[in-house]
Structure formats: C-alpha cells, structure tokens
Design a protein around this motif. Structure first.
Motif, mmCIF file in Angstrom:
data_model
loop_
_atom_site.group_PDB
_atom_site.id
_atom_site.type_symbol
_atom_site.label_atom_id
_atom_site.label_comp_id
_atom_site.label_asym_id
_atom_site.label_seq_id
_atom_site.Cartn_x
_atom_site.Cartn_y
_atom_site.Cartn_z
ATOM 1 N N ALA A 104 0.887 -1.168 0.000
ATOM 2 C CA ALA A 104 0.000 0.000 0.000
ATOM 3 C C ALA A 104 0.917 1.208 0.000
ATOM 4 O O ALA A 104 1.417 1.630 1.054
ATOM 5 C CB ALA A 104 -0.919 -0.007 1.211
ATOM 6 N N LEU A 105 1.155 1.769 -1.170
ATOM 7 C CA LEU A 105 2.170 2.796 -1.347
ATOM 8 C C LEU A 105 1.543 4.083 -1.866
ATOM 9 O O LEU A 105 0.684 4.048 -2.753
ATOM 10 C CB LEU A 105 3.233 2.330 -2.345
ATOM 11 C CG LEU A 105 3.850 0.952 -2.112
ATOM 12 C CD1 LEU A 105 4.841 0.631 -3.228
ATOM 13 C CD2 LEU A 105 4.519 0.871 -0.754
ATOM 14 N N GLY A 106 1.976 5.221 -1.359
ATOM 15 C CA GLY A 106 1.521 6.497 -1.878
ATOM 16 C C GLY A 106 0.010 6.611 -1.854
ATOM 17 O O GLY A 106 -0.622 6.510 -0.790
ATOM 18 N N GLY A 107 -0.576 6.800 -3.026
ATOM 19 C CA GLY A 107 -2.031 6.884 -3.115
ATOM 20 C C GLY A 107 -2.724 5.620 -2.656
ATOM 21 O O GLY A 107 -3.879 5.662 -2.228
ATOM 22 N N GLY A 108 -2.022 4.481 -2.731
ATOM 23 C CA GLY A 108 -2.595 3.249 -2.203
ATOM 24 C C GLY A 108 -2.718 3.298 -0.697
ATOM 25 O O GLY A 108 -3.716 2.833 -0.118
ATOM 26 N N LEU A 109 -1.701 3.863 -0.024
ATOM 27 C CA LEU A 109 -1.788 4.050 1.420
ATOM 28 C C LEU A 109 -2.894 5.041 1.749
ATOM 29 O O LEU A 109 -3.675 4.825 2.691
ATOM 30 C CB LEU A 109 -0.444 4.543 1.962
ATOM 31 C CG LEU A 109 -0.403 4.920 3.444
ATOM 32 C CD1 LEU A 109 -0.888 3.797 4.338
ATOM 33 C CD2 LEU A 109 1.009 5.349 3.832
ATOM 34 N N GLU A 110 -2.990 6.121 0.980
ATOM 35 C CA GLU A 110 -4.055 7.098 1.207
ATOM 36 C C GLU A 110 -5.441 6.482 1.002
ATOM 37 O O GLU A 110 -6.390 6.802 1.724
ATOM 38 C CB GLU A 110 -3.870 8.301 0.285
ATOM 39 C CG GLU A 110 -2.671 9.161 0.664
ATOM 40 C CD GLU A 110 -2.315 10.184 -0.389
ATOM 41 O OE1 GLU A 110 -1.807 11.246 -0.005
ATOM 42 O OE2 GLU A 110 -2.544 9.927 -1.594
ATOM 43 N N THR A 111 -5.553 5.584 0.043
ATOM 44 C CA THR A 111 -6.819 4.893 -0.178
ATOM 45 C C THR A 111 -7.184 4.049 1.029
ATOM 46 O O THR A 111 -8.333 4.056 1.494
ATOM 47 C CB THR A 111 -6.741 4.015 -1.438
ATOM 48 O OG1 THR A 111 -6.486 4.846 -2.577
ATOM 49 C CG2 THR A 111 -8.042 3.254 -1.662
ATOM 50 N N GLY A 138 -0.918 13.854 -1.849
ATOM 51 C CA GLY A 138 -1.944 14.891 -2.004
ATOM 52 C C GLY A 138 -3.347 14.403 -1.727
ATOM 53 O O GLY A 138 -4.313 15.126 -1.961
ATOM 54 N N GLY A 139 -3.470 13.169 -1.212
ATOM 55 C CA GLY A 139 -4.796 12.611 -0.945
ATOM 56 C C GLY A 139 -5.110 12.493 0.533
ATOM 57 O O GLY A 139 -5.838 11.598 0.947
ATOM 58 N N GLY A 140 -4.531 13.397 1.321
ATOM 59 C CA GLY A 140 -4.783 13.379 2.752
ATOM 60 C C GLY A 140 -3.710 12.664 3.552
ATOM 61 O O GLY A 140 -3.921 12.362 4.727
ATOM 62 N N MET A 141 -2.555 12.409 2.950
ATOM 63 C CA MET A 141 -1.522 11.601 3.600
ATOM 64 C C MET A 141 -1.161 12.124 4.985
ATOM 65 O O MET A 141 -1.179 11.374 5.976
ATOM 66 C CB MET A 141 -0.276 11.546 2.721
ATOM 67 C CG MET A 141 0.827 10.652 3.265
ATOM 68 S SD MET A 141 0.409 8.905 3.114
ATOM 69 C CE MET A 141 0.811 8.631 1.370
ATOM 70 N N ALA A 142 -0.791 13.410 5.085
ATOM 71 C CA ALA A 142 -0.311 13.947 6.356
ATOM 72 C C ALA A 142 -1.402 13.920 7.418
ATOM 73 O O ALA A 142 -1.168 13.492 8.558
ATOM 74 C CB ALA A 142 0.211 15.372 6.161
ATOM 75 N N ALA A 143 -2.600 14.364 7.053
ATOM 76 C CA ALA A 143 -3.689 14.410 8.033
ATOM 77 C C ALA A 143 -4.081 13.015 8.486
ATOM 78 O O ALA A 143 -4.243 12.759 9.692
ATOM 79 C CB ALA A 143 -4.899 15.134 7.432
ATOM 80 N N PHE A 144 -4.242 12.104 7.540
ATOM 81 C CA PHE A 144 -4.653 10.740 7.890
ATOM 82 C C PHE A 144 -3.591 10.049 8.754
ATOM 83 O O PHE A 144 -3.902 9.420 9.764
ATOM 84 C CB PHE A 144 -4.889 9.911 6.633
ATOM 85 C CG PHE A 144 -6.156 10.239 5.895
ATOM 86 C CD1 PHE A 144 -7.325 10.542 6.571
ATOM 87 C CD2 PHE A 144 -6.188 10.234 4.503
ATOM 88 C CE1 PHE A 144 -8.491 10.837 5.893
ATOM 89 C CE2 PHE A 144 -7.353 10.516 3.815
ATOM 90 C CZ PHE A 144 -8.510 10.827 4.515
ATOM 91 N N LEU A 145 -2.325 10.167 8.346
ATOM 92 C CA LEU A 145 -1.276 9.501 9.110
ATOM 93 C C LEU A 145 -1.119 10.108 10.500
ATOM 94 O O LEU A 145 -0.958 9.386 11.483
ATOM 95 C CB LEU A 145 0.052 9.568 8.355
ATOM 96 C CG LEU A 145 0.293 8.516 7.277
ATOM 97 C CD1 LEU A 145 1.654 8.733 6.627
ATOM 98 C CD2 LEU A 145 0.179 7.095 7.807
#
Length: 256
Positions: A104-111, A138-145
């Motif tokens: 689950a990498l990049g946008g996959g992790l964000e998904t 750019g899909g919410g990575m920082a906030a979600f993590l």
C-alpha cells in the motif's frame, strides 16, 4: 467502468477491487474514474451497507498512481483537478473496510487510510514514498497519518519514504488486525457482514460522528454527537431495535 476495476454487490456488502496486479494495482486515470463511479454507486444503492476495498493478486493492495501516466496531464492544474480515487473512497457514505494485501504505497496508502477500518495481511507493506520522487502525497496523507499513528511516526514515514511492515502498522495503530494472506478477504467479509447487520442509518451516522470527533472542539463534538443520536433515535430502525429487544428477537433493520 474498466477491466482494471472489479465491482460487485453481494447481499449488503459491495466490493471494489483494483484489478491491475501486473502493475501492483497502480491506478491509471481510467481506473480513477471507475473508482469514482463505483463509490457513487455505493452511495446511491440502499442495498449497500458496507464497502470492502482491496487489490487483486497476492502482491499489492495498490501502489498508488501509475507514475508513467502522470505526464499525461497537460498541466499541473489538470493534475490538481483530476478525478481522485482517494477522494472517492473518503467520500463513501457507507462504512468501509480496506483489506490490504501486499503493498500500500503512496495513493494506495491514502486509499487505505480513507477507509474507516483497515485489516492487513501479514505480507502487507505501507509507505509514503512520494518524497523519493520529488513531491509529497496529495490525498490526505499527512492528516490521515497524523491522526492514525501520531505526528512523530507520520513525520518518519512521510519524510523518509521508507516502508513499514504489517506488524509495525499494527503496533502504531495504522491497522486494526493482521491476518494471514489467505484469510484476509474472509475476515474482511465477516467484519463487513457484521457491520451490515447493524442499523444502517446508525452506522452511517457513526461514521459522520467519528470524523467530526477529529475536526471539532470537544464540547462541539459532544453536542454534535447528541444531535446525531437524537436523529437516529427518531428512525424506524431505532423503533425496531427497541421492539426486538423487548421481544427478545433479532431486529430487522430497513434503513428507514
């Protein structure tokens, strides 16, 4: 739709499967549009009470956007305004479960982070590798993590781009469970069916309430929760739940 996305509804559970295993299920623009369409269908269809998101094949959930396709956007602004698969999953109204098989990498992790619940196979790997290529998520990575694993752990993942394994993800709270790969979909399905058996309006309201808990001051979040509780209490399903309790039987919820 596209051959690179599978969508099905079985009972009250919908399954969205990224189906490009030869490319680690990396998302193309066509796949992104198909994911948006599938998510919108889940939101429209009252049969759907829970959504599973997963990837085809044994190696990957999703490796993010297909890097080779990114230069197809005419301008950075076109890239900014693209149909985004992470946003589509985030905007699901129904409860969602990420069944994370492999990378689950990049946008996959964000998904995966856009889903309400995450279950991982023991071979899962999670990373925010964008920094290695010169940009950030750019899909919410920082906030979600940050919400999932805390600021320091989020910073470590985002600023190094290095992966963590399933056991580390479990220890940090990124996922709720780790199971063997062959048991992943069965476990996700069992959990989805449990959620689907609950009062649907209450489940969707619980999703709203959880998100509000992260974005509101405590006193406002508590008041919002009370208001949502009152709305649920006024539904036919809540009346059915009380009646079933008194009559010592299983409730039959109808999303009303």
């Amino acid at each position: 739709m596209t051959d690179n996305l599978l969508f099905s509804i079985d009972g009250h559970v919908a399954t969205i499967t990224l189906n490009r295993p030869e490319k680690l299920n990396a998302a193309t623009p066509a796949m992104s549009k198909a994911i948006v369409a599938a998510a919108e269908e889940c939101n429209r269809d009252d049969r759907v009470r829970c959504v599973i998101v997963t990837g085809a094949g044994p190696k990957a959930f999703c490796a993010g956007s297909d890097i080779a396709e990114l230069d197809s956007y005419a301008t950075p602004w076109d890239f900014r305004n693209r149909a985004d698969y992470c946003d589509a999953i985030h905007h699901l109204l129904k409860p969602s479960i990420a069944a994370v098989n492999g990378y689950a990498l990049g946008g996959g992790l964000e998904t995966a982070l856009s889903c309400d619940i995450r279950i991982a196979s023991s071979n899962a790997r999670f990373a925010a590798p964008e920094i290695k290529l010169g940009w950030i998520g750019g899909g919410g990575m920082a906030a979600f993590l940050a919400h999932s694993i805390g600021m320091s752990n989020a910073a470590k993942m985002i600023m190094t781009g290095d992966p963590i394994d399933a056991d580390q993800a479990l220890a940090w709270g990124l996922v709720s469970e780790v199971v063997e790969p062959e048991a992943l979909l069965d476990r996700a399905r069992a959990l989805a069916e449990t959620i689907a058996s609950r009062a649907p309006i209450a489940a969707e309201t619980a999703k709203l309430n959880l998100r509000a808990a992260f974005s509101m001051p405590l006193d406002k979040a508590m008041q919002y929760e009370r208001d949502l509780q009152t709305i649920c209490f006024a539904t036919e399903d809540a009346l059915e739940g009380r009646a079933a309790f008194k009559e010592k039987r299983a409730p039959v919820f109808k999303r009303r």
